[in-house]
Design an enzyme around this catalytic site. Structure first.
Site, PDB file in Angstrom:
ATOM      1  CG  ASN A   9     123.463 -42.330  -0.951  1.00 55.21           C
ATOM      2  OD1 ASN A   9     123.215 -41.872   0.164  1.00 55.21           O
ATOM      3  ND2 ASN A   9     124.125 -41.649  -1.870  1.00 55.21           N
ATOM      4  CD  GLU A 166     126.290 -43.232  -7.422  1.00 51.10           C
ATOM      5  OE1 GLU A 166     125.276 -43.883  -7.184  1.00 51.10           O
ATOM      6  OE2 GLU A 166     126.592 -42.191  -6.804  1.00 51.10           O
TER       7      GLU A 166
HETATM    8  P1  13P Z   1     119.319 -42.139  -7.908  1.00 51.74           P
HETATM    9  O1  13P Z   1     119.171 -43.636  -7.823  1.00 51.74           O
HETATM   10  O2  13P Z   1     118.251 -41.397  -7.177  1.00 51.74           O
HETATM   11  O3  13P Z   1     119.529 -41.690  -9.310  1.00 51.74           O
HETATM   12  O4  13P Z   1     120.675 -41.777  -7.104  1.00 51.74           O
HETATM   13  C1  13P Z   1     121.833 -42.477  -7.379  1.00 51.74           C
HETATM   14  C2  13P Z   1     122.862 -42.114  -6.371  1.00 51.74           C
HETATM   15  O5  13P Z   1     123.399 -41.026  -6.380  1.00 51.74           O
HETATM   16  C3  13P Z   1     123.197 -43.118  -5.357  1.00 51.74           C
HETATM   17  O6  13P Z   1     124.338 -42.762  -4.649  1.00 51.74           O
END
Ligand code: 13P
Length: 255
Positions: A9, A166
């Site tokens: 992402n 997440e």
């Molecule tokens: P990070 O890997 O930067 O913590 O972000 C995770 C995220 O929100 C992916 O959608």
């Protein structure tokens, strides 16, 4: 067996030129690692150029958001049919969209249905805040988000989508959930909720990703967990070295 997925992402990063360069690097680095589904999700404006770079490759593209309506007076929005030919996946209900752009379980549900109808594969995000986690509300909150997102979706459709757990406290903080913690929620809450709604056999076919401070150092331990089928990667997906190493690490764990 569920095929593992490494989805990047890119959030609001990369100009068109930068996105093209990163997509080219990723293509060269991981095009042949076909035991892992590789997905890159650039900003909307980068999608046509990135899709062009990845045309004919084994790497898929995804959008980061989408409106549920087919068209109309929704200034600044993008419809499912507009993504046709540009993306096969679409991230929906990311916590940043819920937090800064007022997305709710109800709008995430509308978008999920619209994406499935348009033939896109939704990557539906759920996850609790630090406060909810500290209050011991993780299970009930995350389970409620899964139920909200899947309301009115058939057993056949649910097996076509991807869920991404997440925890908000782990996103961009460098403080990933432990592999065990992540597996407990991905399996004991996310997949368990799908099993309650659709039965165990259906739930076993649904891919559940973990996201939040994953990187090339912790990915092997995370991917060794039985209920984690991949990662939704933020920061570490913006550099070819770390993203490619995560794809390679996942392929090794699944070999
Ligand atoms: P990070 O890997 O930067 O913590 O972000 C995770 C995220 O929100 C992916 O959608």
């Amino acid at each position: 067996m569920r095929k593992p997925m490494m989805a990047g992402n890119w959030k609001m990063n990369k100009t068109i030129d930068e996105a093209v360069a990163l997509a080219q690097d990723i293509k060269h680095a991981v095009n042949d690692i076909n035991s892992v589904d590789r997905v890159v999700c650039p900003p909307f404006v980068d999608l046509p150029a990135v899709a062009e770079v990845l045309k004919g490759s084994n790497i898929a593209t995804g959008a980061q958001n989408m409106h549920w309506a087919a068209n109309g007076a929704y200034t600044g929005e993008v419809s499912p049919s507009m993504l046709k030919g540009l993306a096969t996946y679409v991230i929906l209900g990311h916590s940043e969209r819920r937090q800064y752009f007022a997305e709710t379980d109800e709008t995430v549900n509308k978008k999920t249905k619209a994406a499935l109808e348009a033939g896109l594969t939704p990557i539906v995000c759920i996850g609790e805040s630090l406060e909810q986690n500290e209050r011991g509300e993780t299970q009930s909150f995350v389970s409620g988000q899964v139920r909200g997102a899947l309301d009115g979706i058939s057993a056949e459709q649910v097996q076509q989508l991807v869920l991404a757990y997440e925890p908000i406290w782990a996103i961009g903080t460098g403080r990933a959930a432990t592999a065990q913690q992540a597996n407990d929620i991905c399996g004991g809450v996310v997949r368990a909720t799908v099993a309650e709604l659709y039965g165990k056999a259906v739930a076993e076919n649904v891919r559940v990703l973990y996201g939040g401070s994953t990187n090339d150092k912790n990915i092997r331990e995370i991917m060794a967990q039985p209920d984690i089928d991949g990662a939704l990667i933020g920061g570490a997906a913006l550099k070819v070295e770390s993203y490619a190493e995560m794809v390679r690490g996942t392929a090794e764990v699944y070999a």
